[in-house]
Design a protein around this motif. Sequence first.
Motif, PDB file in Angstrom:
ATOM      1  N   VAL A 139       0.825  -1.205   0.000  1.00 28.02           N
ATOM      2  CA  VAL A 139       0.000   0.000   0.000  1.00 28.02           C
ATOM      3  C   VAL A 139       0.858   1.253   0.000  1.00 28.02           C
ATOM      4  CG1 VAL A 139      -1.647   1.347   1.373  1.00 28.02           C
ATOM      5  CG2 VAL A 139      -2.008  -1.102   1.039  1.00 28.02           C
TER       6      VAL A 139
ATOM      7  N   SER B  29       0.214   3.596  -3.055  1.00 28.41           N
ATOM      8  CA  SER B  29      -0.459   4.875  -2.793  1.00 28.41           C
ATOM      9  C   SER B  29       0.391   6.063  -3.205  1.00 28.41           C
ATOM     10  CB  SER B  29      -0.835   4.982  -1.306  1.00 28.41           C
ATOM     11  OG  SER B  29       0.325   4.931  -0.487  1.00 28.41           O
TER      12      SER B  29
ATOM     13  N   ARG C  57      -8.661   4.087  -7.540  1.00 33.32           N
ATOM     14  CA  ARG C  57      -7.858   3.920  -6.328  1.00 33.32           C
ATOM     15  C   ARG C  57      -7.890   2.478  -5.819  1.00 33.32           C
ATOM     16  NH1 ARG C  57      -3.633   6.342  -3.500  1.00 33.32           N
ATOM     17  NH2 ARG C  57      -4.158   6.802  -1.342  1.00 33.32           N
ATOM     18  N   LEU C  58      -9.055   1.874  -5.741  1.00 33.13           N
ATOM     19  CA  LEU C  58      -9.152   0.477  -5.303  1.00 33.13           C
ATOM     20  C   LEU C  58      -9.038  -0.500  -6.468  1.00 33.13           C
ATOM     21  CD1 LEU C  58     -11.978   0.712  -2.606  1.00 33.13           C
ATOM     22  CD2 LEU C  58      -9.597   0.064  -2.220  1.00 33.13           C
TER      23      LEU C  58
ATOM     24  N   GLY D 111      -9.751  -1.817   0.904  1.00 32.08           N
ATOM     25  CA  GLY D 111      -8.318  -1.639   1.048  1.00 32.08           C
ATOM     26  C   GLY D 111      -7.725  -2.212   2.311  1.00 32.08           C
TER      27      GLY D 111
ATOM     28  N   CYS E 271     -16.229   6.124  -0.497  1.00 31.27           N
ATOM     29  CA  CYS E 271     -15.304   5.328   0.307  1.00 31.27           C
ATOM     30  C   CYS E 271     -15.283   5.881   1.734  1.00 31.27           C
ATOM     31  CB  CYS E 271     -13.913   5.392  -0.312  1.00 31.27           C
ATOM     32  SG  CYS E 271     -12.717   4.274   0.451  1.00 31.27           S
TER      33      CYS E 271
ATOM     34  N   SER F  93     -10.807   4.436   5.711  1.00 32.04           N
ATOM     35  CA  SER F  93      -9.947   3.704   4.789  1.00 32.04           C
ATOM     36  C   SER F  93      -8.948   4.636   4.119  1.00 32.04           C
ATOM     37  CB  SER F  93     -10.785   3.006   3.714  1.00 32.04           C
ATOM     38  OG  SER F  93      -9.961   2.484   2.681  1.00 32.04           O
ATOM     39  N   TRP F  94      -7.720   4.168   3.936  1.00 25.90           N
ATOM     40  CA  TRP F  94      -6.701   4.945   3.221  1.00 25.90           C
ATOM     41  C   TRP F  94      -7.118   5.212   1.778  1.00 25.90           C
ATOM     42  CZ3 TRP F  94      -4.924   2.636  -1.146  1.00 25.90           C
ATOM     43  CH2 TRP F  94      -5.064   1.256  -1.249  1.00 25.90           C
ATOM     44  N   ALA F  95      -8.019   4.396   1.230  1.00 28.68           N
ATOM     45  CA  ALA F  95      -8.455   4.569  -0.156  1.00 28.68           C
ATOM     46  C   ALA F  95      -9.392   5.751  -0.329  1.00 28.68           C
ATOM     47  CB  ALA F  95      -9.131   3.292  -0.647  1.00 28.68           C
ATOM     48  N   SER F  96      -9.725   6.456   0.746  1.00 27.35           N
ATOM     49  CA  SER F  96     -10.606   7.619   0.650  1.00 27.35           C
ATOM     50  C   SER F  96      -9.890   8.851   0.121  1.00 27.35           C
ATOM     51  CB  SER F  96     -11.209   7.933   2.024  1.00 27.35           C
ATOM     52  OG  SER F  96     -10.187   8.259   2.959  1.00 27.35           O
TER      53      SER F  96
ATOM     54  N   ASP G  35     -15.172   0.028  -5.042  1.00 26.09           N
ATOM     55  CA  ASP G  35     -15.810   1.043  -4.227  1.00 26.09           C
ATOM     56  C   ASP G  35     -17.125   0.555  -3.651  1.00 26.09           C
ATOM     57  OD1 ASP G  35     -13.798   2.863  -4.598  1.00 26.09           O
ATOM     58  OD2 ASP G  35     -14.737   3.826  -6.318  1.00 26.09           O
TER      59      ASP G  35
END
Length: 495
Positions: A256, A260, A270-271, A292, A318, A322-325, A364
């Motif tokens: 990640v 990222s 992103r995801l 994620g 998201c 979550s880091w995917a936000s 998502d």
Amino acid sequence: MCRIWFQNCRDSHTTCGLPQENSAEASPSAARLIAVSNGDARLCLPEELSPNSPYAALSHRWGFLNFMTLKKDNINDFRKRIPPEALTKTFRDAIDICRYLDIPYLWIDSLCIIQDSAEDWALQSALMAQIYGQCDLNIAATSAEDGSVGCFFDRPKNWAIQIRPLPGRDDLIYDFMPSPLIHPELDVLNNRGWVVQERYLSRRTLHFTAKQVFWECDGESACETCPGGYEKKAINFCPYELKRRGMDRSNWDELVSQYSGARLTQSSDRLIAIEGLARSIQATTKDDYVVGMWKEWIERQLAWSPSEEFRPIPNTSCPSWSWASGIGSVSLPLVWFDGQSNSPTHITLHDLQVQYFSTNTFRDVKNAVIRLCCTYLLRAVLEPIGDSPDVYYKAKFGDEKFDEVYLKIDNPDIANKAQTIPAYVLVIDESRGILLEPTAQATGQYRRIGSFFTFQSSFVESLGFVNCVEQRQLDAFSAVEEDDEGNEIYIIDVV
């Protein structure tokens, strides 16, 4: 040289890469491939292909070059012959590489995925774990900014020499080149987010750079100046020695972090652009993958930390936890999924409610609410330090200031607008936690706004903090329940 590397690796039956689903089949069952052996290249549908058809996949950068792609209205024409205007220099070079190595088929995203069909793109992009994981070779146009550059570069005949200063000392071989082994600025491909999983999933990769060709697999890593491998060679640092063995959830923090920090043209990917890796890991672990993160030990994963360039994605569904936000590099805390080296946490997972847009649970979500039982949820005011309110803050709890806690705000753009920020501090373990703000939509419902870290051990006890039961801040919780022994459990929701 490339032929020798490839043949030796294939003959040794090296199974580099992550464990793959349906690995007995060489070609993914639902993917199209391009026939490149003889005459004009043409598109082949899945039903035309043998289950064990050898093929290569191409990693490349689209850039801003305008070229013909596969569409709904030209797929029949592509099956007869792919027109020259669809074959960039990079594509033509990749075809030549396949022919030289006797690989009959090639996969290229722009020519194998219908670009004006959202349905086909969703289906085919979900096959990345199979497409790259089962290919015989990944051809990487590493120094090509777009398709006009290609894989091959002009080089002087005396571009590199080697010397052995002492006879019989193979460990003392030095490279002399007119320029460094590789200029990082020419490694434009590996800055792309999609390429991270393409490299990790592929069993073997040929990197075509402006300086030389690099071979990368778990069995051996080599290059033109060191064709027998890097061991006992005194050469410049080489970035093409990726090792994939043992890949599982314990590597997720590293994956990640690398992913990222790479670039994505579409933030909505992103995801999606890491889905192939997640699928491969889940195939082995059977753990639930949620936006994620992995459900087991998810409490510890919540304490991810954003970099200074991190920015939340506007209007994303998201969840904030979550880091995917957001877009930008993040660091995940190291989690030992065997649990043996993890310190106790002050929160536990109570429930996880997730709604997806489709049956694909790797992408998502419509919404995702995580319910946590917490011991320490503390009201605080975040005060900026010096002239950098977007990075540095102190936490003030009543009249107490804690100078040894390092706070990071997920959205510095919002932080710049306020001198102080009211927040709740949720303590996760003895060194980490997250910062929350109420959503004002429901009692005890929060969204994440940042994270904190401290090197001070037992900092909660050192400040004399009291736990949720002693504070009796009932307005801060979504529910208060009792466990089997009659102890109160304080629950919050984070969206």
